[in-house]
Design a protein around this motif. Structure first.
Motif, PDB file in Angstrom:
ATOM      1  N   UNK A  73    -141.544  51.077   2.812  1.00  0.00           N
ATOM      2  CA  UNK A  73    -140.549  51.156   3.460  1.00  0.00           C
ATOM      3  C   UNK A  73    -139.259  51.482   2.477  1.00  0.00           C
ATOM      4  N   UNK A  74    -139.440  51.373   1.334  1.00  0.00           N
ATOM      5  CA  UNK A  74    -138.541  51.525   0.290  1.00  0.00           C
ATOM      6  C   UNK A  74    -137.477  50.261   0.334  1.00  0.00           C
ATOM      7  N   UNK A  75    -137.867  49.073   0.282  1.00  0.00           N
ATOM      8  CA  UNK A  75    -137.082  48.034   0.564  1.00  0.00           C
ATOM      9  C   UNK A  75    -136.429  47.672  -0.889  1.00  0.00           C
ATOM     10  N   UNK A  76    -137.161  47.675  -1.795  1.00  0.00           N
ATOM     11  CA  UNK A  76    -136.688  47.503  -3.246  1.00  0.00           C
ATOM     12  C   UNK A  76    -137.373  48.925  -4.401  1.00  0.00           C
ATOM     13  N   UNK A  77    -136.443  49.641  -4.156  1.00  0.00           N
ATOM     14  CA  UNK A  77    -136.933  50.954  -5.139  1.00  0.00           C
ATOM     15  C   UNK A  77    -137.300  50.715  -6.540  1.00  0.00           C
ATOM     16  N   UNK A  78    -136.378  49.633  -6.994  1.00  0.00           N
ATOM     17  CA  UNK A  78    -136.601  49.498  -8.421  1.00  0.00           C
ATOM     18  C   UNK A  78    -137.706  48.486  -8.944  1.00  0.00           C
ATOM     19  N   UNK A  79    -138.192  47.587  -7.753  1.00  0.00           N
ATOM     20  CA  UNK A  79    -139.159  46.639  -8.064  1.00  0.00           C
ATOM     21  C   UNK A  79    -140.642  47.037  -7.887  1.00  0.00           C
ATOM     22  N   UNK A  80    -141.442  46.645  -8.693  1.00  0.00           N
ATOM     23  CA  UNK A  80    -142.701  46.875  -8.887  1.00  0.00           C
ATOM     24  C   UNK A  80    -143.603  45.595  -8.836  1.00  0.00           C
ATOM     25  N   UNK A  81    -144.577  45.477  -7.645  1.00  0.00           N
ATOM     26  CA  UNK A  81    -145.369  44.321  -7.461  1.00  0.00           C
ATOM     27  C   UNK A  81    -146.269  44.428  -8.524  1.00  0.00           C
TER      28      UNK A  81
END
Length: 281
Positions: free
Chosen positions: A199-207
């Protein structure tokens, strides 16, 4: 409760509820799996066979009770959302569980649809969509797990929407991150979990890369049945620990044998009389 060999299913009826149809269809799914040895063997060869068996029976029930055409009409080409579960429920005579199963099959990649009791935080249903390449993760939502007070999924008001990254804790205290899209009313929380940020909640964050179940597949006969499961074998006998009694070959032998008090020979317990073997009596 089912007696598959006799073709009997016992259940508590729930008048004015859609749940009992799902219960009967799920148990019918168990009977269908029992009839198809190829399907049964395929389930046994996958990671976490017990959870996968329940998932397969859930999906059989869903296919019997809810046509795919209606699910396609509700979801269309859009990304899966928790509201789709409610919309499917409102558009059909299927239970929330059946609708959750149908929507989970539309998740792209690893994910789940979870039904949580709004009052006590208990997971009443979880339909898992395993990763298409890696299979089942080590940490995933399942029936009976508890979402504690203060967790984001219990902190938003009924009628509001919730889309963000969360931490999921399983019954053994292990945690993993998912992205969640959820809605709630006074009775239940409907949450769609995704392993990736669809859903592109955090485009710059990677789990961080998650752990998947890599334990070896073990097979043994114990407690009058054949068990196929994931686990680590006993380092001494090389056999797995029975999921029912928890014993391996070593511990079973230790309980069935004893030393003669005269010659100290190790013999079967039932052959000892007053602590003596047949040679010393």
């Amino acid at each position: 409760m089912s007696f598959l060999d006799d073709g009997v299913v016992l259940y508590a009826p729930t008048p004015n509820s859609r749940r009992q149809n799902f219960t009967l269809a799920h148990e019918l799914g168990h009977w269908i799996v029992e009839q198809d040895q190829g399907l049964f063997d395929w389930i046994a060869d996958q990671s976490d066979p017990p959870a996968l068996l329940e998932t397969v029976c859930d999906q059989i029930a869903q296919r019997l009770l809810l046509p795919d055409d209606l699910t396609n009409e509700v979801v269309g080409q859009s990304l899966v959302r928790s509201q789709h579960v409610q919309d499917l429920y409102d558009s059909s005579q299927a239970s929330y569980q059946v609708c959750a199963i149908a929507i989970s099959r539309r998740i792209r990649g690893l994910g789940a649809v979870v039904l949580i009791d709004s009052r006590d935080g208990l997971v009443h249903h979880a339909s898992i969509q395993p990763d298409p390449d890696e299979g089942w993760p080590e940490v995933y939502p399942w029936r009976g797990q508890l979402v504690h007070e203060g967790h984001g999924l219990r902190a938003f008001a009924p009628g509001a929407t919730f889309t963000r990254r969360i931490t999921w804790r399983d019954s053994w205290g292990r945690t993993e991150q998912f992205y969640a899209d959820a809605i709630a009313d006074d009775r239940r929380i409907i949450a769609v979990l995704a392993g990736d940020d669809i859903w592109k909640v955090e485009p710059t964050y990677a789990i961080q890369p998650r752990e998947f179940d890599k334990r070896p597949l073990l097979r043994l006969h114990c407690c009058d049945q054949v068990h196929v499961f994931r686990g680590y074998p006993c380092p001494d006998c090389g056999q797995g620990f029975c999921p029912t009694c928890g014993q391996c070959r070593c511990t079973r032998a230790a309980k069935s044998e004893a030393n003669c008090r005269e010659c100290n020979s190790l013999v079967r317990r039932h052959l000892l009389v007053d602590g003596l073997c047949d040679m010393c009596r």
